[in-house]
Design a protein around this motif. Structure first.
Motif, PDB file in Angstrom:
ATOM      1  N   THR A 149      54.778  87.107  24.410  1.00 34.06           N
ATOM      2  CA  THR A 149      55.895  86.014  23.332  1.00 34.06           C
ATOM      3  C   THR A 149      56.248  85.621  22.208  1.00 34.06           C
ATOM      4  O   THR A 149      54.793  85.493  21.646  1.00 34.06           O
ATOM      5  CB  THR A 149      56.287  84.752  24.348  1.00 34.06           C
ATOM      6  OG1 THR A 149      56.465  85.174  26.025  1.00 34.06           O
ATOM      7  CG2 THR A 149      57.216  84.007  24.201  1.00 34.06           C
ATOM      8  N   TYR A 150      57.066  85.821  21.110  1.00 37.11           N
ATOM      9  CA  TYR A 150      57.405  85.593  20.262  1.00 37.11           C
ATOM     10  C   TYR A 150      57.240  83.727  20.059  1.00 37.11           C
ATOM     11  O   TYR A 150      58.627  83.516  20.754  1.00 37.11           O
ATOM     12  CB  TYR A 150      57.598  86.415  19.771  1.00 37.11           C
ATOM     13  CG  TYR A 150      57.759  86.057  18.133  1.00 37.11           C
ATOM     14  CD1 TYR A 150      57.264  85.934  16.901  1.00 37.11           C
ATOM     15  CD2 TYR A 150      59.340  86.222  16.740  1.00 37.11           C
ATOM     16  CE1 TYR A 150      57.296  85.473  15.586  1.00 37.11           C
ATOM     17  CE2 TYR A 150      59.263  86.205  16.299  1.00 37.11           C
ATOM     18  CZ  TYR A 150      58.816  85.696  15.708  1.00 37.11           C
ATOM     19  OH  TYR A 150      58.577  85.238  13.964  1.00 37.11           O
TER      20      TYR A 150
ATOM     21  N   CYS B 228      52.230  94.269  18.229  1.00 36.28           N
ATOM     22  CA  CYS B 228      52.697  95.580  19.651  1.00 36.28           C
ATOM     23  C   CYS B 228      52.502  96.644  18.845  1.00 36.28           C
ATOM     24  O   CYS B 228      52.805  97.282  19.645  1.00 36.28           O
ATOM     25  CB  CYS B 228      54.674  94.621  19.358  1.00 36.28           C
ATOM     26  SG  CYS B 228      54.666  93.465  19.843  1.00 36.28           S
TER      27      CYS B 228
ATOM     28  N   VAL C 153      58.818  92.147  25.044  1.00 38.06           N
ATOM     29  CA  VAL C 153      58.252  91.181  23.822  1.00 38.06           C
ATOM     30  C   VAL C 153      59.651  89.790  24.366  1.00 38.06           C
ATOM     31  O   VAL C 153      60.499  90.616  24.822  1.00 38.06           O
ATOM     32  CB  VAL C 153      59.274  91.557  22.492  1.00 38.06           C
ATOM     33  CG1 VAL C 153      58.861  90.456  21.605  1.00 38.06           C
ATOM     34  CG2 VAL C 153      58.079  92.480  22.424  1.00 38.06           C
ATOM     35  N   GLY C 154      59.612  88.748  24.627  1.00 40.12           N
ATOM     36  CA  GLY C 154      60.789  87.854  24.784  1.00 40.12           C
ATOM     37  C   GLY C 154      60.728  86.635  23.579  1.00 40.12           C
ATOM     38  O   GLY C 154      59.596  86.741  22.475  1.00 40.12           O
TER      39      GLY C 154
ATOM     40  N   ILE D 213      65.614  85.994  15.949  1.00 42.00           N
ATOM     41  CA  ILE D 213      65.348  86.542  16.943  1.00 42.00           C
ATOM     42  C   ILE D 213      66.528  87.711  16.589  1.00 42.00           C
ATOM     43  O   ILE D 213      65.751  88.819  17.421  1.00 42.00           O
ATOM     44  CB  ILE D 213      66.438  85.944  18.535  1.00 42.00           C
ATOM     45  CG1 ILE D 213      65.793  84.622  18.240  1.00 42.00           C
ATOM     46  CG2 ILE D 213      66.893  86.379  18.973  1.00 42.00           C
ATOM     47  CD1 ILE D 213      66.405  83.557  19.131  1.00 42.00           C
TER      48      ILE D 213
ATOM     49  N   LEU E 132      63.360  90.461  14.944  1.00 39.02           N
ATOM     50  CA  LEU E 132      62.672  90.558  16.022  1.00 39.02           C
ATOM     51  C   LEU E 132      63.717  92.171  16.739  1.00 39.02           C
ATOM     52  O   LEU E 132      62.922  92.983  16.552  1.00 39.02           O
ATOM     53  CB  LEU E 132      62.321  89.728  16.724  1.00 39.02           C
ATOM     54  CG  LEU E 132      61.535  89.629  17.378  1.00 39.02           C
ATOM     55  CD1 LEU E 132      60.050  89.998  17.166  1.00 39.02           C
ATOM     56  CD2 LEU E 132      60.757  88.921  18.367  1.00 39.02           C
ATOM     57  N   ARG E 133      64.641  91.804  16.512  1.00 32.58           N
ATOM     58  CA  ARG E 133      65.640  93.297  17.755  1.00 32.58           C
ATOM     59  C   ARG E 133      65.469  93.791  16.257  1.00 32.58           C
ATOM     60  O   ARG E 133      65.557  95.165  16.828  1.00 32.58           O
ATOM     61  CB  ARG E 133      66.796  92.711  17.987  1.00 32.58           C
ATOM     62  CG  ARG E 133      67.958  93.540  18.641  1.00 32.58           C
ATOM     63  CD  ARG E 133      67.031  93.904  20.154  1.00 32.58           C
ATOM     64  NE  ARG E 133      65.851  94.931  19.364  1.00 32.58           N
ATOM     65  CZ  ARG E 133      64.637  95.644  20.499  1.00 32.58           C
ATOM     66  NH1 ARG E 133      65.442  95.056  22.162  1.00 32.58           N
ATOM     67  NH2 ARG E 133      64.075  96.653  20.513  1.00 32.58           N
TER      68      ARG E 133
ATOM     69  N   LEU F 119      61.505  95.825  15.908  1.00 33.13           N
ATOM     70  CA  LEU F 119      60.865  96.388  17.463  1.00 33.13           C
ATOM     71  C   LEU F 119      61.570  97.420  17.365  1.00 33.13           C
ATOM     72  O   LEU F 119      63.018  98.072  17.135  1.00 33.13           O
ATOM     73  CB  LEU F 119      61.415  95.113  18.324  1.00 33.13           C
ATOM     74  CG  LEU F 119      60.766  94.069  18.918  1.00 33.13           C
ATOM     75  CD1 LEU F 119      60.972  93.309  20.142  1.00 33.13           C
ATOM     76  CD2 LEU F 119      58.805  94.512  18.789  1.00 33.13           C
TER      77      LEU F 119
ATOM     78  N   TYR G 123      62.157  96.700  25.299  1.00 26.72           N
ATOM     79  CA  TYR G 123      62.826  95.411  25.249  1.00 26.72           C
ATOM     80  C   TYR G 123      62.167  93.666  24.880  1.00 26.72           C
ATOM     81  O   TYR G 123      61.728  93.614  24.819  1.00 26.72           O
ATOM     82  CB  TYR G 123      62.556  95.513  27.003  1.00 26.72           C
ATOM     83  CG  TYR G 123      63.843  94.279  27.810  1.00 26.72           C
ATOM     84  CD1 TYR G 123      65.013  93.886  27.494  1.00 26.72           C
ATOM     85  CD2 TYR G 123      62.817  93.512  29.018  1.00 26.72           C
ATOM     86  CE1 TYR G 123      66.712  93.180  28.035  1.00 26.72           C
ATOM     87  CE2 TYR G 123      63.881  92.179  29.349  1.00 26.72           C
ATOM     88  CZ  TYR G 123      65.698  92.718  28.655  1.00 26.72           C
ATOM     89  OH  TYR G 123      66.625  91.146  29.627  1.00 26.72           O
ATOM     90  N   LEU G 124      63.737  93.631  24.654  1.00 23.34           N
ATOM     91  CA  LEU G 124      63.651  91.889  23.642  1.00 23.34           C
ATOM     92  C   LEU G 124      63.909  91.223  24.847  1.00 23.34           C
ATOM     93  O   LEU G 124      65.883  91.284  24.587  1.00 23.34           O
ATOM     94  CB  LEU G 124      63.878  91.892  22.785  1.00 23.34           C
ATOM     95  CG  LEU G 124      64.192  90.723  22.093  1.00 23.34           C
ATOM     96  CD1 LEU G 124      62.663  89.755  22.022  1.00 23.34           C
ATOM     97  CD2 LEU G 124      64.970  90.668  20.012  1.00 23.34           C
TER      98      LEU G 124
ATOM     99  N   ASP H 199      69.908  90.733  24.672  1.00 25.76           N
ATOM    100  CA  ASP H 199      69.425  90.619  25.888  1.00 25.76           C
ATOM    101  C   ASP H 199      70.455  90.702  26.655  1.00 25.76           C
ATOM    102  O   ASP H 199      71.485  89.383  27.059  1.00 25.76           O
ATOM    103  CB  ASP H 199      68.352  89.443  25.902  1.00 25.76           C
ATOM    104  CG  ASP H 199      68.135  90.058  27.582  1.00 25.76           C
ATOM    105  OD1 ASP H 199      68.655  90.577  28.009  1.00 25.76           O
ATOM    106  OD2 ASP H 199      67.138  88.853  27.936  1.00 25.76           O
TER     107      ASP H 199
END
Length: 289
Positions: A115-116, A130, A142-143, A154, A157-158, A161, A166-167, A191
């Motif tokens: 988790t971030y 990661c 990752v969440g 968010i 991050l997506r 990555l 999967y986020l 998501d």
């Protein structure tokens, strides 16, 4: 008869090195005696797993706080992933610990629910951890909690990555109608399962795998069907505990946490997550750029 069982283990550990405002365990410290008790409970549990050589077991550590900053949790993951009767060992973590220990794990069995936490760690530092997991061949999802003030993070991050990671986004449910329509659309684009998380699922009387093929166990070995139903159904360390593992409908009106509702049969999420159900990674990619 051999068991095929997933165990959600939550020992007495209840401390964290982060200070997230929504978390009751933020920056909480424990005494040496408390930590020793947690270490002893964990050792007993792992000894039990080792002794069940004829079973097929998966273990998911769901601590109150951060466990991987504690050496004994890192060593336990090494031990568990190298046992022939363990199919998966997964843990929830903020990834603030070093990861050199993970090279001694069986990468086919270790899984990380990471988790971030914006504001607690730099995004690049988190992404670096990661990348380190990826270099070791370790499955990880990752969440992030879907707070409105973190929407830019968010999105970033997506974007940063790898596409195959999967986020997931945990909905913030403490305030009714927290999200407007634009926020809902934005988070669903990140998501696709966000709408599933952003509700309280009616569960009373519904079929659920918890209490049968999935159980929650605390540091004393007390068994509950899940973390969200207080009724005790047995103790892992008592002979004959297997008799308590029977199918039973959910007694709670609703279920709103992923580690609970993912096991409700009518939602069909076992088919979505498959072998990644503990670490919250869908069997097939469901996300998109």
């Amino acid at each position: 008869m051999a068991l095929s069982l997933s165990i959600l283990y939550r020992g007495p550990l209840s401390s964290c090195n982060y200070a997230c405002g929504y978390c009751p365990f933020a920056k909480r410290r424990e005494s040496y005696a408390d930590l020793a008790a947690d270490r002893e409970a964990l050792s007993r549990f792992v000894g039990w797993v080792e002794a069940r050589s004829g079973d097929r077991l998966s273990v998911f550590f769901t601590p109150w706080g951060e466990a991987l900053t504690r050496r004994w949790y890192r060593e336990v993951l090494v031990r568990l992933t190298n046992l022939p009767n363990v199919e998966r060992a997964a843990i929830q973590t903020n990834l603030s610990c070093r990861l050199d220990w993970a090279a001694r794990c069986d990468p086919a069995k270790l899984a990380i629910w990471a988790t971030y936490h914006p504001g607690e760690v730099a995004r690049e530092a988190f992404l670096g951890r990661c990348r380190e997991l990826a270099s070791l061949g370790i499955r990880h999802g990752v969440g992030v909690v879907g707070l409105k003030e973190h929407m830019d993070e968010i999105e970033a991050l997506r974007r940063e990555l790898p596409e195959d990671v999967y986020l997931w986004v945990n909905a913030y449910k403490r305030e009714p109608d927290y999200y407007d329509e634009a926020a809902l659309r934005f988070l669903e684009a990140i998501d696709p399962l966000f709408p599933v998380n952003n509700r309280r699922h009616p569960s009373l009387g519904r079929s659920c795998r918890t209490g049968h093929s999935v159980i929650a166990v605390d540091g004393s070995g007390t068994i509950r069907r899940c973390h969200f139903v207080p009724e005790v159904i047995g103790n892992l360390y008592e002979p004959g505990f297997e008799s308590a593992l029977v199918e039973r409908p959910c007694p709670a009106p609703t279920c709103s946490c992923h580690i609970g509702y993912v096991h409700l049969d009518h939602l069909g999420l076992a088919e979505v997550f498959g072998g990644g159900i503990l670490e919250r990674i869908p069997e097939q990619p469901i996300w998109r750029r």
